[in-house]
Design a protein around this motif. Structure first.
Motif, PDB file in Angstrom:
ATOM      1  N   UNK A 296       0.935  -0.935  -0.200  1.00  0.00           N
ATOM      2  CA  UNK A 296      -0.101   0.861  -0.047  1.00  0.00           C
ATOM      3  C   UNK A 296       0.422   1.032   0.016  1.00  0.00           C
ATOM      4  N   UNK A 297      -0.011   2.418   0.466  1.00  0.00           N
ATOM      5  CA  UNK A 297       0.661   3.671   0.192  1.00  0.00           C
ATOM      6  C   UNK A 297       0.397   4.478   1.443  1.00  0.00           C
ATOM      7  N   UNK A 298       1.020   5.159   2.000  1.00  0.00           N
ATOM      8  CA  UNK A 298       1.081   5.705   3.445  1.00  0.00           C
ATOM      9  C   UNK A 298       0.407   6.701   3.188  1.00  0.00           C
ATOM     10  N   UNK A 299      -0.624   6.815   4.037  1.00  0.00           N
ATOM     11  CA  UNK A 299      -2.179   7.316   4.464  1.00  0.00           C
ATOM     12  C   UNK A 299      -1.196   8.625   5.557  1.00  0.00           C
ATOM     13  N   UNK A 300      -0.095   8.822   5.485  1.00  0.00           N
ATOM     14  CA  UNK A 300      -0.344  10.156   6.551  1.00  0.00           C
ATOM     15  C   UNK A 300      -0.396  10.998   4.928  1.00  0.00           C
ATOM     16  N   UNK A 301      -0.999  12.738   5.190  1.00  0.00           N
ATOM     17  CA  UNK A 301      -0.398  13.576   5.080  1.00  0.00           C
ATOM     18  C   UNK A 301       1.279  14.109   4.254  1.00  0.00           C
ATOM     19  N   UNK A 302       1.785  14.762   3.339  1.00  0.00           N
ATOM     20  CA  UNK A 302       2.827  14.857   2.565  1.00  0.00           C
ATOM     21  C   UNK A 302       3.668  13.621   2.298  1.00  0.00           C
ATOM     22  N   UNK A 303       2.717  12.712   2.872  1.00  0.00           N
ATOM     23  CA  UNK A 303       4.168  11.412   2.163  1.00  0.00           C
ATOM     24  C   UNK A 303       3.169  10.284   0.880  1.00  0.00           C
ATOM     25  N   UNK A 304       4.202   9.645   0.045  1.00  0.00           N
ATOM     26  CA  UNK A 304       3.834   9.234  -0.510  1.00  0.00           C
ATOM     27  C   UNK A 304       4.038   7.619  -0.733  1.00  0.00           C
ATOM     28  N   UNK A 305       5.369   7.225   0.414  1.00  0.00           N
ATOM     29  CA  UNK A 305       6.404   6.486  -0.427  1.00  0.00           C
ATOM     30  C   UNK A 305       4.833   5.233   0.131  1.00  0.00           C
ATOM     31  N   UNK A 306       5.567   3.921  -0.496  1.00  0.00           N
ATOM     32  CA  UNK A 306       4.723   2.706  -0.396  1.00  0.00           C
ATOM     33  C   UNK A 306       6.114   1.633   0.830  1.00  0.00           C
TER      34      UNK A 306
ATOM     35  N   UNK B   6       7.773   7.046  11.760  1.00  0.00           N
ATOM     36  CA  UNK B   6       7.297   8.743  12.198  1.00  0.00           C
ATOM     37  C   UNK B   6       5.860   8.990  11.187  1.00  0.00           C
ATOM     38  N   UNK B   7       5.654   8.192  10.103  1.00  0.00           N
ATOM     39  CA  UNK B   7       4.664   8.626   9.663  1.00  0.00           C
ATOM     40  C   UNK B   7       3.180   8.725  10.414  1.00  0.00           C
ATOM     41  N   UNK B   8       3.097   7.152  10.957  1.00  0.00           N
ATOM     42  CA  UNK B   8       1.814   7.299  12.443  1.00  0.00           C
ATOM     43  C   UNK B   8       1.932   7.855  13.261  1.00  0.00           C
ATOM     44  N   UNK B   9       3.301   8.187  14.193  1.00  0.00           N
ATOM     45  CA  UNK B   9       2.928   8.764  15.305  1.00  0.00           C
ATOM     46  C   UNK B   9       2.652  10.542  14.528  1.00  0.00           C
TER      47      UNK B   9
ATOM     48  N   UNK C  34       5.632  -2.623   2.188  1.00  0.00           N
ATOM     49  CA  UNK C  34       4.135  -3.694   2.402  1.00  0.00           C
ATOM     50  C   UNK C  34       4.580  -3.795   4.186  1.00  0.00           C
ATOM     51  N   UNK C  35       2.848  -4.388   4.502  1.00  0.00           N
ATOM     52  CA  UNK C  35       2.102  -5.129   5.650  1.00  0.00           C
ATOM     53  C   UNK C  35       2.483  -6.241   5.979  1.00  0.00           C
ATOM     54  N   UNK C  36       3.848  -6.588   7.110  1.00  0.00           N
ATOM     55  CA  UNK C  36       3.842  -8.048   7.479  1.00  0.00           C
ATOM     56  C   UNK C  36       2.928  -7.504   8.816  1.00  0.00           C
ATOM     57  N   UNK C  37       2.078  -7.276   9.130  1.00  0.00           N
ATOM     58  CA  UNK C  37       1.245  -6.888  10.611  1.00  0.00           C
ATOM     59  C   UNK C  37       0.306  -8.599  10.250  1.00  0.00           C
ATOM     60  N   UNK C  38       0.102  -9.012  11.668  1.00  0.00           N
ATOM     61  CA  UNK C  38      -0.083 -10.568  12.027  1.00  0.00           C
ATOM     62  C   UNK C  38      -1.786  -9.852  11.308  1.00  0.00           C
ATOM     63  N   UNK C  39      -2.479  -8.773  11.805  1.00  0.00           N
ATOM     64  CA  UNK C  39      -4.549  -8.434  11.854  1.00  0.00           C
ATOM     65  C   UNK C  39      -4.106  -7.299   9.766  1.00  0.00           C
ATOM     66  N   UNK C  40      -2.877  -7.249   9.281  1.00  0.00           N
ATOM     67  CA  UNK C  40      -2.962  -6.946   8.352  1.00  0.00           C
ATOM     68  C   UNK C  40      -3.226  -5.141   8.434  1.00  0.00           C
ATOM     69  N   UNK C  41      -3.635  -4.968   9.485  1.00  0.00           N
ATOM     70  CA  UNK C  41      -3.693  -3.088   9.188  1.00  0.00           C
ATOM     71  C   UNK C  41      -2.597  -1.945   9.352  1.00  0.00           C
ATOM     72  N   UNK C  42      -1.946  -2.163   8.564  1.00  0.00           N
ATOM     73  CA  UNK C  42      -0.816  -1.075   8.518  1.00  0.00           C
ATOM     74  C   UNK C  42      -1.050   0.161   7.380  1.00  0.00           C
ATOM     75  N   UNK C  43      -1.001   0.705   7.846  1.00  0.00           N
ATOM     76  CA  UNK C  43      -1.450   1.973   6.638  1.00  0.00           C
ATOM     77  C   UNK C  43      -0.039   3.465   6.429  1.00  0.00           C
ATOM     78  N   UNK C  44       1.065   2.825   7.335  1.00  0.00           N
ATOM     79  CA  UNK C  44       1.859   4.108   7.100  1.00  0.00           C
ATOM     80  C   UNK C  44       3.256   3.192   6.605  1.00  0.00           C
ATOM     81  N   UNK C  45       3.696   4.568   5.954  1.00  0.00           N
ATOM     82  CA  UNK C  45       4.888   4.071   5.917  1.00  0.00           C
ATOM     83  C   UNK C  45       5.917   3.526   7.315  1.00  0.00           C
ATOM     84  N   UNK C  46       6.084   4.180   7.306  1.00  0.00           N
ATOM     85  CA  UNK C  46       7.177   4.251   8.760  1.00  0.00           C
ATOM     86  C   UNK C  46       6.314   4.261  10.276  1.00  0.00           C
TER      87      UNK C  46
END
Ligand SMILES: [Zn+2]
Ligand SMILES: [Zn+2]
Length: 177
Positions: free
Chosen positions: A134-144, A160-163, A146-158
């Motif tokens: 996927x592509x990062x959901x943070x504003x001003x970031x369009x990095x891609x 840093x972007x998540x917080x 890969x979601x390796x979380x168990x429940x496929x819940x990732x939305x951010x590239x890092x």
């Protein structure tokens, strides 16, 4: 990151390649230097302008795979990427852990890069689904990512972007209250 559920970490190389800033002509050399552990010892990182161009095309293809919104699109783009790969896998324990390398060890850096990236990315897609990219959901970031979380819940590239996004959402909420 939970790598235990994944056969390979090579997908991370693909993601980092796709997210690498490529405006400076020295980008390819810098990328290879900082990811040297993926290449056979003694591999030359001096790419010709044509090879740098092809490395950029590979990076662009990884990104289009991550941005694709249907399985049909993913397959088209993934197969375009795989057509650039020249896999000749071998097993190794050079870092203490038994694992596979995908490219011929004496092949040029570009061939090792393209092959490793294409194989790593396609393994994740066929084993875990294209929705894992996927592509990062943070504003001003369009990095891609890969979601390796168990429940496929990732939305951010890092993290840093998540917080950063969590803080922004909190401030926005405070303003409206
Ligand atoms: Zn290795
Ligand atoms: Zn981001």
């Amino acid at each position: 990151m939970d790598y235990d559920t994944y056969g390979s970490t090579a997908v991370e190389l693909a993601i980092e390649l796709a997210n690498t800033e490529r405006s400076d002509p020295g980008w390819a050399r810098d990328f290879l230097d900082t990811h040297h552990e993926w290449f056979s010892p003694g591999t030359s990182f001096d790419l010709s302008p044509g090879e740098i161009h092809r490395a950029a095309a590979t990076a662009g293809l990884v990104r289009t795979v991550a941005l694709a919104e249907s399985q049909a699109d993913v397959l088209d783009r993934l197969n375009e990427l795989l057509a650039l790969a020249r896999p000749r896998p071998y097993a190794t324990d050079h870092d203490g852990e038994l694992h596979l390398h995908y490219a011929r060890p004496d092949s040029p850096a570009l061939e090792q890069l393209t092959t490793t990236v294409a194989m790593g990315l396609s393994q994740v897609v066929v084993q875990h689904g294209w929705q894992r990219l996927g592509v990062c959901a943070a504003e001003n970031c369009d990095d891609v990512y890969v979601d390796t979380s168990r429940n496929a819940s990732r939305r951010y590239c890092s993290n840093t972007c998540a917080s950063r996004s969590t803080v922004a959402a909190y401030r926005a909420r405070q303003k409206t209250e």
